[in-house]
Write an enzyme that holds these catalytic residues in place. Sequence first.
Site, PDB file in Angstrom:
ATOM      1  N   VAL A 150      55.130  28.761  18.923  1.00  0.00           N
ATOM      2  CA  VAL A 150      55.215  27.370  18.449  1.00  0.00           C
ATOM      3  C   VAL A 150      53.828  26.843  18.079  1.00  0.00           C
ATOM      4  O   VAL A 150      53.659  25.667  17.779  1.00  0.00           O
ATOM      5  CB  VAL A 150      55.849  26.466  19.546  1.00  0.00           C
ATOM      6  CG1 VAL A 150      57.256  26.950  19.882  1.00  0.00           C
ATOM      7  CG2 VAL A 150      54.985  26.404  20.800  1.00  0.00           C
ATOM      8  N   HIS A 203      61.659  29.105  17.872  1.00  0.00           N
ATOM      9  CA  HIS A 203      61.568  28.239  19.064  1.00  0.00           C
ATOM     10  C   HIS A 203      60.968  26.882  18.721  1.00  0.00           C
ATOM     11  O   HIS A 203      60.607  26.118  19.618  1.00  0.00           O
ATOM     12  CB  HIS A 203      60.745  28.929  20.166  1.00  0.00           C
ATOM     13  CG  HIS A 203      61.456  30.104  20.765  1.00  0.00           C
ATOM     14  ND1 HIS A 203      60.843  31.046  21.555  1.00  0.00           N
ATOM     15  CD2 HIS A 203      62.734  30.505  20.656  1.00  0.00           C
ATOM     16  CE1 HIS A 203      61.727  31.968  21.926  1.00  0.00           C
ATOM     17  NE2 HIS A 203      62.874  31.675  21.376  1.00  0.00           N
ATOM     18  N   PRO A 224      50.110  46.235  23.939  1.00  0.00           N
ATOM     19  CA  PRO A 224      49.327  47.112  24.841  1.00  0.00           C
ATOM     20  C   PRO A 224      50.141  47.645  26.020  1.00  0.00           C
ATOM     21  O   PRO A 224      49.768  48.614  26.656  1.00  0.00           O
ATOM     22  CB  PRO A 224      48.201  46.189  25.334  1.00  0.00           C
ATOM     23  CG  PRO A 224      48.580  44.813  24.972  1.00  0.00           C
ATOM     24  CD  PRO A 224      49.598  44.878  23.905  1.00  0.00           C
ATOM     25  N   ALA A 280      47.405  43.544  18.777  1.00  0.00           N
ATOM     26  CA  ALA A 280      47.870  43.276  17.408  1.00  0.00           C
ATOM     27  C   ALA A 280      46.686  42.997  16.481  1.00  0.00           C
ATOM     28  O   ALA A 280      46.690  43.406  15.305  1.00  0.00           O
ATOM     29  CB  ALA A 280      48.826  42.089  17.427  1.00  0.00           C
TER      30      ALA A 280
HETATM   31  N1  APR Z   1      48.362  42.111  21.043  1.00  0.00           N
HETATM   32  C1  APR Z   1      49.682  42.424  21.172  1.00  0.00           C
HETATM   33  N2  APR Z   1      50.419  42.131  22.263  1.00  0.00           N
HETATM   34  C2  APR Z   1      49.783  41.516  23.279  1.00  0.00           C
HETATM   35  C3  APR Z   1      48.404  41.168  23.237  1.00  0.00           C
HETATM   36  C4  APR Z   1      47.698  41.495  22.061  1.00  0.00           C
HETATM   37  N3  APR Z   1      46.385  41.220  21.937  1.00  0.00           N
HETATM   38  N4  APR Z   1      48.081  40.579  24.425  1.00  0.00           N
HETATM   39  C5  APR Z   1      49.222  40.538  25.161  1.00  0.00           C
HETATM   40  N5  APR Z   1      50.226  41.118  24.489  1.00  0.00           N
HETATM   41  C6  APR Z   1      51.626  41.281  24.881  1.00  0.00           C
HETATM   42  C7  APR Z   1      51.866  41.355  26.356  1.00  0.00           C
HETATM   43  O1  APR Z   1      51.771  42.714  26.796  1.00  0.00           O
HETATM   44  C8  APR Z   1      53.304  40.841  26.459  1.00  0.00           C
HETATM   45  O2  APR Z   1      54.227  41.917  26.334  1.00  0.00           O
HETATM   46  O3  APR Z   1      52.302  40.107  24.453  1.00  0.00           O
HETATM   47  C9  APR Z   1      53.451  39.914  25.264  1.00  0.00           C
HETATM   48  C10 APR Z   1      53.510  38.444  25.632  1.00  0.00           C
HETATM   49  O4  APR Z   1      54.701  38.283  26.389  1.00  0.00           O
HETATM   50  P1  APR Z   1      55.105  36.805  26.872  1.00  0.00           P
HETATM   51  O5  APR Z   1      53.919  36.167  27.515  1.00  0.00           O
HETATM   52  O6  APR Z   1      56.376  36.979  27.649  1.00  0.00           O
HETATM   53  O7  APR Z   1      55.383  36.010  25.532  1.00  0.00           O
HETATM   54  P2  APR Z   1      56.678  36.114  24.601  1.00  0.00           P
HETATM   55  O8  APR Z   1      57.237  37.468  24.587  1.00  0.00           O
HETATM   56  O9  APR Z   1      56.303  35.504  23.306  1.00  0.00           O
HETATM   57  O10 APR Z   1      57.679  35.104  25.353  1.00  0.00           O
HETATM   58  C11 APR Z   1      58.897  34.832  24.688  1.00  0.00           C
HETATM   59  O11 APR Z   1      59.409  33.161  26.358  1.00  0.00           O
HETATM   60  O12 APR Z   1      58.510  31.502  27.658  1.00  0.00           O
HETATM   61  C12 APR Z   1      59.315  31.746  26.546  1.00  0.00           C
HETATM   62  O13 APR Z   1      59.641  30.387  24.668  1.00  0.00           O
HETATM   63  C13 APR Z   1      58.676  31.151  25.318  1.00  0.00           C
HETATM   64  O14 APR Z   1      58.530  32.097  23.098  1.00  0.00           O
HETATM   65  C14 APR Z   1      58.322  32.375  24.476  1.00  0.00           C
HETATM   66  C15 APR Z   1      59.301  33.415  24.975  1.00  0.00           C
END
Ligand code: APR
Length: 255
Positions: free
Chosen positions: A110, A126, A224, A241
């Site tokens: 978001v 979202h 990662p 990424a």
């Molecule tokens: N590049 C790629 N991936 C990464 C990096 C990076 N530099 N740093 C962290 N990650 C990965 C982590 O390993 C993890 O798997 O990004 C992911 C982030 O996961 P979350 O924190 O769970 O975020 P997300 O998957 O977007 O959550 C989904 O949950 O809380 C709700 O609405 C909220 O949109 C969100 C949804």
Amino acid sequence: MSPAATLASAALAEAAGAIRRAQRVLVLTGAGVSAESGIPTFRGQGGLWEGFRAEDLATPEAFQRDPARVWRWYRWRRAIYGGCEPNPAHAVIARMEPRFPEFLLATQNVDGLHRRAGSRRLIEIHGTIDVMRCSVCSERAPWPDDAVPDADPVPRCNHCGGAMRPHILWFGETYWPGVLEHCQRFAGEADVVLVAGTSATVWPPAALALHGKRSGAFLIDINPEPTPISEVADVHLRGSAGALLPALWDRCSRP
Ligand code: APR
């Protein structure tokens, strides 16, 4: 070259080959693609949920109970976002968009960084922290200028006077009509589904990747860490990424 580096290079080449051949590409992103812009992810060390309970801040009940507290949390998040810039991951995804006859970016984020990087064929499934909407009549308005002194802790609707809320999907709320269906249809006909930066914890978006895979798409996961998506992906590119998307896109432009 070490065996691990050889493997990684082969995986990158395989992913690049699939993207080069693709006519229809779905990109699905999560908080991880904004990590290198300085925005904390939700889960894991230092995550946005650390020290907070989602139920206390990102649910209709939480807003009903204490709207000012919910606004404080989102204002705090938006202040973090405001100081951040899109990173190379956002830039590559925006550069990919015009190169395919059919392209869709479905982001769970978001923070608005994909839009600031130039992505236009995107769905913010979202919502976005740049818009607020009335909790009574659903009238939308741009996010208020938080720099305005004594900004009302809970902005009021200009239309009906109701309490405004962030235009963000909260836990326990249903996705806006048609959003997931549109993404699902696109995933079902995609040649490549490229997933980056999501833990696949929140199910409906994760299901898009699996639906695409089951429908014949080549599934790439950039993260990662291993996730439920990387376990079924054709290629899991392990890393950030911000580094891997430019490397992948560069590989796509080489024979
Ligand atoms: N590049 C790629 N991936 C990464 C990096 C990076 N530099 N740093 C962290 N990650 C990965 C982590 O390993 C993890 O798997 O990004 C992911 C982030 O996961 P979350 O924190 O769970 O975020 P997300 O998957 O977007 O959550 C989904 O949950 O809380 C709700 O609405 C909220 O949109 C969100 C949804």
